[in-house]
Each structure stands twice: as structure tokens, then as C-alpha cells.
Design an enzyme around this catalytic site. Structure first.
Site, PDB file in Angstrom:
ATOM      1  CG  LEU A  23       1.900   1.511   7.575  1.00  0.00           C
ATOM      2  CD1 LEU A  23       0.736   2.153   6.823  1.00  0.00           C
ATOM      3  CD2 LEU A  23       1.501   1.308   9.046  1.00  0.00           C
TER       4      LEU A  23
ATOM      5  CB  ALA B  45      -0.898   0.008   1.233  1.00  0.00           C
TER       6      ALA B  45
ATOM      7  CB  ILE C 290       8.318  -0.623   8.157  1.00  0.00           C
ATOM      8  CG1 ILE C 290       7.673  -1.092   9.473  1.00  0.00           C
ATOM      9  CG2 ILE C 290       8.378   0.903   8.080  1.00  0.00           C
ATOM     10  CD1 ILE C 290       6.278  -0.572   9.742  1.00  0.00           C
ATOM     11  CE  LYS C 291       5.697   0.361  -0.359  1.00  0.00           C
ATOM     12  NZ  LYS C 291       4.510   0.617  -1.203  1.00  0.00           N
ATOM     13  CB  ILE C 292      12.456   2.347   4.653  1.00  0.00           C
ATOM     14  CG1 ILE C 292      11.822   2.167   6.038  1.00  0.00           C
ATOM     15  CG2 ILE C 292      13.572   3.392   4.704  1.00  0.00           C
ATOM     16  CD1 ILE C 292      12.781   1.665   7.119  1.00  0.00           C
TER      17      ILE C 292
END
Length: 381
Positions: free
Chosen positions: A108, A44, A139-141
């Protein structure tokens, strides 16, 4: 007939759905993707949440309640996003358990405004991890120079990471190094590594969008028809070439003695995830990128249109290693024409960060207008 999306599993590729929409969760449409189309993960981003919240009324009840509680726009965004992320994580949990942490993840994103803030990214990743409280969260970084140290630190802290906005092979190598160093550090401290997961999201179609435009400019600038044909022959080739060369790097990096020792301790490979695989140019086959990047230990994250198209007419074959010399020759030819790889990939990274930040601000504006509409409708002051 066998569903081509399901067939991808036999070649070692996982399909993740590039969307979260509460109305699909309520209607059961999302659950059908898992049951019938072999979808085994979800990504997402702010653009996706903005579309979901603005379109329809699936979020109105929760937003009304949050307004009554006096929540601000950021708090409303986090509350609705986290509720959806938890719901999706729980629906994907059986896949996560069945594959021993191989699939079943939902991603996310940290705020795109933190793309150049290492410490801010580390802190937000830890906060989201705690808030969502699901082992199958990623976790998107982004793979900015400031993001990569945050990736290392976040992984070292035992948090799964989806590294996003990777365009260049050099950035990809830095991302894999951050992952392996984090595994080494955890392993040397006796900490668990067998359930730590990471994917490296390599963006595909945007490479062709930019390179094709640069080639168009050169085609217009010459009247030599032979030169024009030579330039046209390179259009629509750079993105697939770039991804195929990255896959060669992936195979080398994750078969070194350095990684083999971690593998024996239970570590997963960090799979390349093909992002932005929708075909932007209507002149190209609508499943071009999905068809040409199929191979073991890869993920393709598809929006609904891609899923429908691939289900309908996708051709499944081992394609990721087709014509590797040709892939290198494509990038070499572009370089000789003055379309410089380093400049193209840097521009794409800068634009990618800006696009996500713009989407994030648009999302907040969308929540703000939704708030006002609900307040007027319900007479909330």
C-alpha cells in the site's frame, strides 16, 4: 505442460500480481492466480485503484454507505483501499506463514504528494500500518532523497517497506544501506528482525522508453548510415543492462560480512523487485523483460496482461546474469554518445513521482465523480 509462471519458483523468482480489483476478489479470479499461476504477492498503486473504482460497480455499495456517513473523498479512498488491502492480506496470509515471511505480501502506497516530505512519509507509513493491522503488509515509499531516510526510519520501527521508483544503481545502494542500518539498529536493541521484510522495486521498461527516444533523436540527427546502425543496435538494451548490473550489486551487498552477521540473527535479504516489466514498445517481444531478468532472490510484479502472456509463451531460464560485461559496455556506449546515466535516471525519478501524483489526483477525481453519480442515482443530498 508445466505453467511457466510456476516454473519461475524453481529458479528462485517470485511472481507478484500488480493489481487489486474487488470484482476479481469477489469472483474468485484472484484466488485462481494464487492456486494455478503461483502468484505469491500483490502490489498496488493509485493508478490501479483508480481503474478498479471507475470501472464497474464493485465499490458502489461501500461508497454509498460512506457518503451517507458524511465521509470526504480522501476518507472514502482510504476506506475502500484498506478494505481491499486487508482482504488481499488475509488471502495471502497462508503463503506468508508457509514461507516464514519470505512472500505473501501486499503493498500500500503512501500519498505521492509526500514524496519530498520525510516526516510526513514516516507518519503516514505508521498510520497505514496501524489501520491495516496485518503483518504481511508492505508500505510503499519512493526512493527520493527525502524518501530514503523515511525508509530507514519506517523499517527501524518494525514496518515492512517496498521501496519504489528506483532507477539508478546509486539510489539502489542507498536503499540497501537504509535497510541494513535499520536491521543493525533493531538487532542491537534486541528487537525482532526475522519477520522484517523489504523489497527494492527497480523500474525496468521506463529506462528503455526514455533511452530509445534519446537514441531516436540521434538517429534522426545523422545521415551517416553506419552511425545510424550503431545507434539502433543500442535500442532496447539499456533497461536489461541496468537491472543486471543492479543484481550484481545485490549479490555483493548481501554476501558481505556486515550482512552475514544479520543473516545469522534471522534477517532476510532485501530482494530486488522488477517493476514496470510490461513491454511498452510493440517492436519488442511482449515478455522480454520478464524473460531476461530471472534469477534467485528476485520478484517480478506483473499486471494481468504480462501474466497471461508469460503463462502462454514465457521461456524460463536463468537469465539475470547473462553477459554482465555486455551490460556494462551498453551503459558505457550510451555515456560516450552523450546519453548520461545520471541525467536519464534523475529524469525518470522526477517523471515517476509526477506520474504517481497525477494518478493519485485522477483517482480522487474519479471517486468524486463516482460520488456524484451515486448521489444522483440514490437521491442522496
Amino acid at each position: 505442460m508445466t505453467n511457466p509462471l510456476v516454473q519461475l519458483q524453481s529458479l528462485g523468482q517470485s511472481v507478484w500480481y500488480d493489481n487489486i480489483d474487488r470484482s476479481q476478489l469477489i469472483s474468485g479470479k484472484f484466488q485462481r492466480l494464487l492456486a494455478e499461476d503461483g502468484v505469491v504477492g500483490v502490489t498496488a498503486n493509485p493508478t490501479i485503484f483508480e481503474k478498479s473504482i471507475s470501472a464497474g460497480h464493485a465499490y458502489d455499495q461501500q461508497i454509498s454507505q460512506l457518503i451517507r456517513e458524511g465521509k470526504n473523498t480522501n476518507e472514502i479512498y482510504e476506506a475502500v483501499a484498506i478494505q481491499d488491502i486487508r482482504t488481499v492480506a488475509d488471502l495471502l496470509r497462508p503463503i506468508h506463514d508457509r514461507t516464514a515471511g519470505g512472500d505473501g505480501y501486499v503493498s500500500l502506497e503512501v500519498s505521492p504528494d509526500l514524496a519530498h516530505d520525510t516526516q510526513g512519509t514516516i507518519a503516514e507509513a505508521a498510520r497505514f500500518w496501524k489501520l491495516v493491522d496485518r503483518p504481511n503488509l508492505m508500505i510503499k515509499i519512493p526512493a527520493t532523497p527525502e524518501g530514503i531516510p523515511a525508509v530507514y526510519e519506517t523499517l527501524r520501527n518494525g514496518i515492512n517497506v517496498n521501496i519504489t521508483l528506483i532507477f539508478s544503481i546509486e539510489a539502489y545502494r542507498q536503499v540497501t544501506d537504509a535497510y541494513i542500518r535499520a536491521l543493525e539498529d533493531r538487532n542491537s536493541q534486541g528487537l525482532d528482525i526475522h519477520m522484517l521484510a523489504s523489497v527494492a522495486s527497480f523500474f525496468v521498461s521506463r529506462v528503455d522508453t526514455l533511452v530509445d527516444k534519446l537514441l531516436d533523436d540521434k538517429i534522426k540527427a545523422t545521415s551517416d548510415s553506419a552511425e545510424q546502425q550503431k545507434l539502433k543496435a543500442l535500442q532496447g538494451k539499456a533497461a536489461i543492462a541496468n537491472a543486471r548490473l543492479v543484481y550484481q550489486d545485490f549479490k555483493k551487498i548481501f554476501s558481505t560480512p556486515r550482512f552475514e552477521s544479520l543473516k545469522h540473527a534471522g534477517a532476510h535479504v532485501q530482494r530486488p523487485l522488477w517493476a514496470s516489466t510490461s513491454t511498452k514498445n510493440p517492436a519488442y517481444r511482449d515478455v522480454l523483460y520478464a524473460e531476461e531478468l530471472i534469477g534467485p532472490d528476485t520478484v517480478d510484479t506483473m499486471p494481468m496482461e504480462n501474466i497471461k502472456n508469460f503463462r502462454d509463451h514465457g521461456v524460463v531460464r536463468y537469465s539475470i546474469e547473462d553477459d554482465i560485461p555486455g551490460a556494462q559496455a551498453t551503459l558505457d556506449a550510451l555515456e560516450q554518445l552523450g546519453i548520461h546515466y545520471a541525467q536519464v535516471t534523475q529524469q525518470l525519478l522526477d517523471e515517476g513521482v509526477k506520474k504517481f501524483a497525477d494518478s493519485f489526483h485522477q483517482l480522487f477525481a474519479g471517486i468524486e465523480s463516482k460520488k456524484q453519480a451515486i448521489k444522483e442515482e440514490q437521491g442522496i443530498r
